[in-house]
Design an enzyme around this catalytic site. Sequence first.
Site, PDB file in Angstrom:
ATOM      1  N   ASP A 102       3.708  -4.352  -5.662  1.00  0.00           N
ATOM      2  CA  ASP A 102       4.250  -5.616  -5.152  1.00  0.00           C
ATOM      3  C   ASP A 102       5.773  -5.601  -5.194  1.00  0.00           C
ATOM      4  O   ASP A 102       6.446  -5.999  -4.230  1.00  0.00           O
ATOM      5  CB  ASP A 102       3.733  -6.795  -5.984  1.00  0.00           C
ATOM      6  CG  ASP A 102       2.266  -7.104  -5.722  1.00  0.00           C
ATOM      7  OD1 ASP A 102       1.745  -6.658  -4.680  1.00  0.00           O
ATOM      8  OD2 ASP A 102       1.647  -7.793  -6.557  1.00  0.00           O
ATOM      9  N   GLU A 135       0.822  -1.207   0.000  1.00  0.00           N
ATOM     10  CA  GLU A 135       0.000   0.000   0.000  1.00  0.00           C
ATOM     11  C   GLU A 135       0.861   1.265   0.000  1.00  0.00           C
ATOM     12  O   GLU A 135       0.558   2.250  -0.683  1.00  0.00           O
ATOM     13  CB  GLU A 135      -0.929  -0.003   1.209  1.00  0.00           C
ATOM     14  CG  GLU A 135      -1.926  -1.147   1.236  1.00  0.00           C
ATOM     15  CD  GLU A 135      -2.841  -1.166   0.020  1.00  0.00           C
ATOM     16  OE1 GLU A 135      -3.137  -0.078  -0.518  1.00  0.00           O
ATOM     17  OE2 GLU A 135      -3.257  -2.258  -0.401  1.00  0.00           O
TER      18      GLU A 135
END
Length: 497
Positions: free
Chosen positions: A436, A352
């Site tokens: 990611d 995030e």
Amino acid sequence: MWPFEPVPVMDPTSLLPTFMLGQLPDLPACPSFSTILEWSNYDCNVKVAGFSVGFSMFAVIAFTCSVFAFELMLDLRQRAVISSDEQPTKLYSVVGAIDAADKTKKSNLKKQIMEKFVSSQAYGLDKINFSIFSQFYGLIEGCGFMLLGAYPYLWKLSIDLGAKLSWTEADEIKLSCLFFVLMTFAGEATGLPLSIYSTFFLEKKHGFNKTTPKLFVKDKIQSIILTFAIGSPVLALLLYIVKSTGELFYLYAWALMFVFSVTMMTIYPAFIMPIFNKFDPLPEGDLKTSIEALASSINYPLTKLFIIDGSKRSSHSNAFMFGFGKNKRIVLFDTLMKQVTNDEILSILGHELGHWALSHTLVNFVVTQLYFGAAFFGYGLCLNTNYLYSAFGFDRDSVPTLISLILFMLYFWAPLDKVISFLLTINTRMAEFAADRYSIGLGMKTLQSGLTKIHIENLGSMKSDKWYSTYHYSHPPLAERLEAMAVEEKRVAGKSK
């Protein structure tokens, strides 16, 4: 006026509801589609099954049905994949590699995901069946609103109700706000059966729903009140801008939406979400210390950490961040805390935070604002083309501003909106891969296991049709995502040697 003109052999008004407001003026038949497309060519009627339909309504219905047919085809492809007993061997292989890499030998993700395969398929099948029904329901509702004259009927009803308050047709902004209220109630009424089924049948059947009927009703009432309290003043100001600022109104409307967006991004999580959910500070401990250290390591200006009671409505899990400038906050769902370890929470937050560090959040905001600007500019081009809107049952000499705005945004802007939405979906998927990689680059080694556990607990799809996932998925399918993470982990490991 009403968009149907009777043919000599029948009187369609005998078949239609009593609130029909008239008939289309006598317009010429539309030219053939081989003719060069010009606005002036399509101030005309199209003959359909003995009825004359204004070209703009005909085009909208044709496009709506075409989109429905295309998306139905994708849904049926996805349904065939979900209905198949074929095992997701690629996913098993990737998850098996995660287990093998666990030096503690305690990881059993492959076993868990194999055990959840049947449940995941059943949940996915119910969801795709519900999606197909919902889209068909939406098609009937949307076309019905147009063909049965719901828009002119609700506008006439607004005038009649406004007259009781001594409002005249000169009070267009007041009448528009009343129309907005009636439209909201109409939308809530037609959407309520689907909402009830989704919450109390589909989600409950698969063990996710925690919402009580009392909470459901309370949420609906609060949502409607907030919609009116926030939406009505903004709508009134927007209409005032459109009607009073001349040809460059779209610039002022764009500025209004910018201010509104920034304001809502600030107050929604801080003041509106707490109306629906309880926000508690994350307790002191290793997790809080680790999150603060992670945020500090990348200069993320974290000021507060919260836990939200998402479990009172659903057992699905989530986490999000909000705030501007030097006042950033992170919120963890209580369900997430129960599904993954502290290290996995850190890896997920690393992802995030990657969206913030890589400016994905800022880019999305800028794109949204450009979208609003383009939409208002397009509306400006069509603002005075009254025949576009009169085909929906309005007098072309007095089409209300709100009606033309709604019809433009819902229907005439729709083709471009579909293209933009698809491009944004592709961009979002790319951003997920990038976030990611960012988390892995921070040294997070448990992102794969954390996301897999969440996927298992939420009965996420374990196999998807390629076309369906490309069109619909804003996040990559789990197998593709885990595979990309494994490649990135090897690259980082090789670089550190």
